[in-house]
Design a protein around this motif. Structure first.
Motif, short mmCIF file in Angstrom:
data_model
loop_
_atom_site.label_atom_id
_atom_site.label_comp_id
_atom_site.label_asym_id
_atom_site.label_seq_id
_atom_site.Cartn_x
_atom_site.Cartn_y
_atom_site.Cartn_z
N VAL A 93 54.92 53.33 36.80
CA VAL A 93 54.21 52.05 36.84
C VAL A 93 52.97 52.25 37.71
O VAL A 93 53.09 52.50 38.91
CB VAL A 93 55.10 50.93 37.41
CG1 VAL A 93 54.38 49.60 37.33
CG2 VAL A 93 56.44 50.87 36.68
N ASP A 97 49.31 47.68 37.77
CA ASP A 97 50.48 46.94 37.30
C ASP A 97 51.34 46.49 38.46
O ASP A 97 51.87 45.37 38.48
CB ASP A 97 51.29 47.80 36.33
CG ASP A 97 52.17 46.97 35.41
OD1 ASP A 97 52.02 45.74 35.40
OD2 ASP A 97 53.01 47.55 34.70
N HIS A 100 49.53 43.59 40.02
CA HIS A 100 49.55 42.41 39.17
C HIS A 100 50.91 41.73 39.18
O HIS A 100 51.00 40.50 39.30
CB HIS A 100 49.17 42.80 37.74
CG HIS A 100 49.26 41.68 36.75
ND1 HIS A 100 48.39 40.60 36.77
CD2 HIS A 100 50.14 41.44 35.74
CE1 HIS A 100 48.72 39.76 35.80
NE2 HIS A 100 49.78 40.24 35.17
N ARG A 101 51.98 42.51 39.07
CA ARG A 101 53.32 41.95 38.96
C ARG A 101 53.98 41.69 40.31
O ARG A 101 54.84 40.83 40.45
CB ARG A 101 54.23 42.90 38.18
CG ARG A 101 53.86 43.09 36.72
CD ARG A 101 54.70 44.22 36.14
NE ARG A 101 54.44 44.44 34.73
CZ ARG A 101 55.16 43.91 33.75
NH1 ARG A 101 56.19 43.14 34.04
NH2 ARG A 101 54.88 44.15 32.49
N ALA A 105 59.02 42.74 40.95
CA ALA A 105 59.00 42.47 39.51
C ALA A 105 58.68 43.74 38.72
O ALA A 105 59.27 44.00 37.66
CB ALA A 105 58.00 41.38 39.19
N ALA A 106 57.74 44.54 39.22
CA ALA A 106 57.40 45.80 38.56
C ALA A 106 58.58 46.76 38.57
O ALA A 106 58.83 47.48 37.60
CB ALA A 106 56.19 46.43 39.23
N ASP A 109 61.23 45.51 35.98
CA ASP A 109 60.75 45.81 34.63
C ASP A 109 60.84 47.31 34.35
O ASP A 109 61.23 47.72 33.25
CB ASP A 109 59.32 45.33 34.45
CG ASP A 109 58.80 45.59 33.06
OD1 ASP A 109 59.33 45.00 32.10
OD2 ASP A 109 57.85 46.40 32.91
N SER A 206 47.98 44.64 47.05
CA SER A 206 49.02 43.67 47.41
C SER A 206 49.66 43.99 48.76
O SER A 206 50.52 43.23 49.23
CB SER A 206 50.10 43.63 46.31
OG SER A 206 50.54 44.93 45.98
N SER A 221 53.82 43.17 50.22
CA SER A 221 55.10 43.16 49.53
C SER A 221 56.11 43.90 50.40
O SER A 221 55.86 45.02 50.83
CB SER A 221 54.98 43.87 48.17
OG SER A 221 54.07 43.19 47.35
#
Length: 236
Positions: A93, A97, A100-101, A105-106, A109, A206, A221
């Motif tokens: 990932v 990405d 963004h997520r 969440a990344a 997924d 982030s 995060s």
């Protein structure tokens, strides 16, 4: 109506006990999933899924949580996992990405994608630390799973070695950050390089130490996991 019997797996039973218990319940194909790079402020998030065959074939020499192995040992175990696994998959990932997520969440997924790529598909999935819904099979989150469940530990090694090799390649493009040494995690040397050179395109906006440099107000995060003693309960 009586509740189904519980299967209790204790830490001292060893890394293969969880999979053995599941096979006794009729789940022959069991996958573990784990990630590398969740706490890094630069570089991709790498997620892996792995199924090991039953019996001696699935007993990987030297297997342990990837964080507990030396780089040389990880490389040896990586090769053993690749040679012995009945199925494995690795998903990368990239930084945009992840930003963004969001990391969590990344990560979720990525786990769904990695497990979905396994062929043959698993009948049961074990994840490290937190619950993940949406798999093709029932799943169980195992606290400290990369230390106590073989297929999760195998996935952790696949993810870690893959990501470390990617960060060494990225070091060639941005040698001023020394990604080959710290692999994008926050260290004193990495912080000093950020202060001197600013952030590059693979730094995660982030994360607050990066967003501050980029003039962003987005927040860090943070991954939090409970240090829980393993007593995994498998319910039918």
């Amino acid at each position: 109506m009586l509740a189904p019997p519980r299967t209790v797996i204790r830490r001292e039973a060893g890394m293969y006990a969880m999979e053995q218990a599941l096979r006794r319940r009729g789940f022959d194909r069991i996958a573990g999933a784990d990630e590398a790079g969740r706490g890094a402020c630069a570089g991709p998030l790498v997620v892996a899924a792995c199924s090991l065959p039953p019996g001696r074939r699935g007993e990987v020499p030297g297997l342990a949580d990837s964080k507990l192995l030396t780089p040389a040992s990880r490389d040896r175990v990586y090769d053993e996992v690749i040679a012995r696994a009945s199925a494995y998959a690795v998903v990368v990932v990239d930084t945009p990405d992840v930003d963004h997520r969001g990391v969590h969440a990344a990560n979720i997924d990525g786990m769904r994608r990695a497990v979905g790529l396994l062929d043959p598909e698993p009948q049961y999935v074990l994840t490290d630390g937190f619950r993940v819904d949406g798999f093709c099979a029932p799943a169980l989150a195992v606290p400290k799973g990369d230390r106590v469940v073989a297929c999760i530990a195998a996935a952790s090694v696949l993810a870690k070695v893959t990501r470390d090799r990617l960060m060494v390649e990225l070091h060639e493009a941005w040698p001023q950050y020394d990604f080959a040494r710290h692999k994008g995690y926050i260290t004193a040397e990495h912080t000093a390089a950020l202060a001197e050179h600013g952030a590059c395109e693979i730094h995660r906006s982030s994360f607050i130490n990066v967003s501050t440099l980029k003039g962003s107000q987005r927040h860090v995060s943070i991954a939090v996991s409970d240090d829980v003693q393993l007593e995994g309960v498998l319910a039918e």
